[in-house]
Design a protein around this motif. Structure first.
Motif: not given
Length: 456
Positions: A49, A56, A60, A203, A206
């Motif tokens: 990321v 992002h 996160l 993100a 993820s």
């Protein structure tokens, strides 16, 4: 002489130290590797990321550091008595009781997991209350809702792996985590960057990967405990046959552990909030720092697990001298390991930071005060192991009180004053963190000294 009649001679001390360090290494290695695996998931998330977009990465980091980490450690704390009580049962040569600990915690874990999910679902609202901008609250809140779906699965995985660690089968969690890391790397790449025709999610990709993997790990760990021939003798398939009140002491240890961990993580979550107030780059840099420090901290958690097992077994035999020696051995081993890691991190700070971000602004911001957060890592790890030693003594509220005081009344005020009124910025946050963890370690070691002289 010790309480079980052994003479405390140089020969006895040498023999027991050799035994403790050997057993700590044997027990800690798979537990450490599993936790490095957990950290590996996070490190890959952050690295990919971070190379996708700094914004992002900031969202996160805010999602994980401000809410998800807090939610997970509260859940982990509530389950915190599992390893200690399983170890006590093994020390008393009672495998059936060890199996009961796992079985009775299954419904409890499910309830805790879904209550936490419900509590953190309105995440954008909580972040707005914490003073984040509308954009940060909206984007990080979206990530938190995705990650929240995986919280019950993560806790169910830990319920099984804590039991396996208590019966000295910690390597199972490591093997499962090894497979999870391979899957995580592939799914992260595909969903973050939109490879092979999949949508480009940044993100959010993820976050979805983390949630899927947590539920897969839960199913795999449960299946092992339920079906593995090596676990059959613990009676894990049999109803535990215990009323709610009959295992109150274990839950109380969990409640105390949850409050203790909550105080620590609230303090560290507050640092993420403070970093957000400083700007997007300091917020992203804050997340990168804890990825760099993550491996030695995970190693220390593994050493702490092994230390609580060794301390708990000795304590169940009512051997005062050996219990104290088990705890002290864990503390010393942890200092040796984290000290070596701290030296390596300090020497290679620049290249290590570059793993997690391509943004030179983050590297330039973090390099000047690397000595502060490397020392902070050593003592944060040390205070975690000290807490594990006290749990091995079946201490319920003392670790909670000492950690809570150190983080809420020492670390947080120090971080705020150093970062804002004194103008140290992100460096001030790291300086305040160092002060807090040193105080926490010192207070818990004073309590350990008292227990080593008074507990039967």
């Amino acid at each position: 002489m010790s309480d079980t009649g052994q003479t405390i001679s140089p020969e006895w001390l040498k023999d027991r130290l050799k035994r403790h360090f050997s057993e700590l290494s044997r027990l800690a290695l798979p537990a450490v590797m599993m936790r490095i695996g957990v950290m590996g998931l996070s490190m890959v998330d952050t690295a990919l990321v971070g190379h996708y977009a700094t914004e992002h990465l900031a969202w996160l980091n805010l999602a994980n550091q401000s809410v998800i980490m807090f939610a997970l450690v509260v859940g982990i704390g509530l389950l915190g008595g599992i390893t200690v009580y399983v170890a006590n049962a093994i020390g008393e040569d009672n495998p059936r009781e060890a199996g009961r600990v796992w079985r009775r915690n299954l419904p409890f874990t499910v309830i805790v997991g879904f209550l936490i999910l419900a509590a953190i679902w309105p995440a954008d609202y909580w972040l707005a209350l914490l003073g984040q901008t509308d954009e940060k609250a909206r984007e990080a809140g979206h990530l938190i809702r995705i990650l929240a779906v995986g919280v019950p699965g993560h806790l169910l995985f830990l319920n099984s792996t804590m039991f396996l660690e208590g019966i000295k089968r910690a390597e199972v969690g490591f093997y499962l985590m090894l497979g999870a890391n391979v899957i995580n790397l592939v799914l992260d790449y595909v969903l973050i960057f939109g490879a092979f025709g999949f949508p480009e999610m940044g993100a959010a990709g993820s976050a979805w990967t983390s949630t899927v993997i947590r539920w897969c790990l839960a199913g795999a760990a449960f299946t092992y405990v339920w079906y593995a021939p090596s676990v059959r003798g613990y009676g894990t398939r049999k109803p535990h046959g215990q009323k709610w009140a009959e295992w109150r002491d274990q839950r109380h240890m969990g409640y105390a552990s949850a409050v203790s961990l909550a105080a620590e993580v609230l303090a560290f979550s507050a640092l993420a909030v403070f970093a957000g107030w400083l700007g997007t780059v300091p917020l992203a840099a804050h997340g990168v720092v804890y990825q760099v420090l993550g491996v030695p901290l995970m190693i220390s958690i593994g050493i702490g697990v092994a230390t609580s097992v060794r301390t708990g077994i000795a304590y169940s035999r009512r051997d005062r001298a050996d219990t104290a020696l088990a705890g002290l051995s864990g503390v010393v081993l942890n200092f040796i390991v984290t000290g070596l890691f701290a030296l390596g991190i300090y020497v290679y700070t620049g290249p290590l930071l570059g793993i997690f971000t391509k943004d030179e602004r983050i590297v330039v911001l973090l390099l000047p005060f690397a000595i502060v957060y490397t020392f902070g890592m050593i003592f944060d790890a040390a205070q975690m192991v000290a807490s594990a030693v006290l749990r091995g003594y079946r201490e319920t509220w003392w670790p909670t009180v000492l950690q809570g005081f150190s983080f809420a009344f020492v670390m947080l005020p120090a971080c705020y004053v150093l970062a804002f009124p004194m103008g140290h910025g992100l460096q001030g946050l790291m300086e305040g963190m160092l002060i807090g963890v040193v105080i926490s370690f010192a207070l818990q070691m004073v309590r350990f000294y008292h227990l080593s002289r008074t507990k039967p």
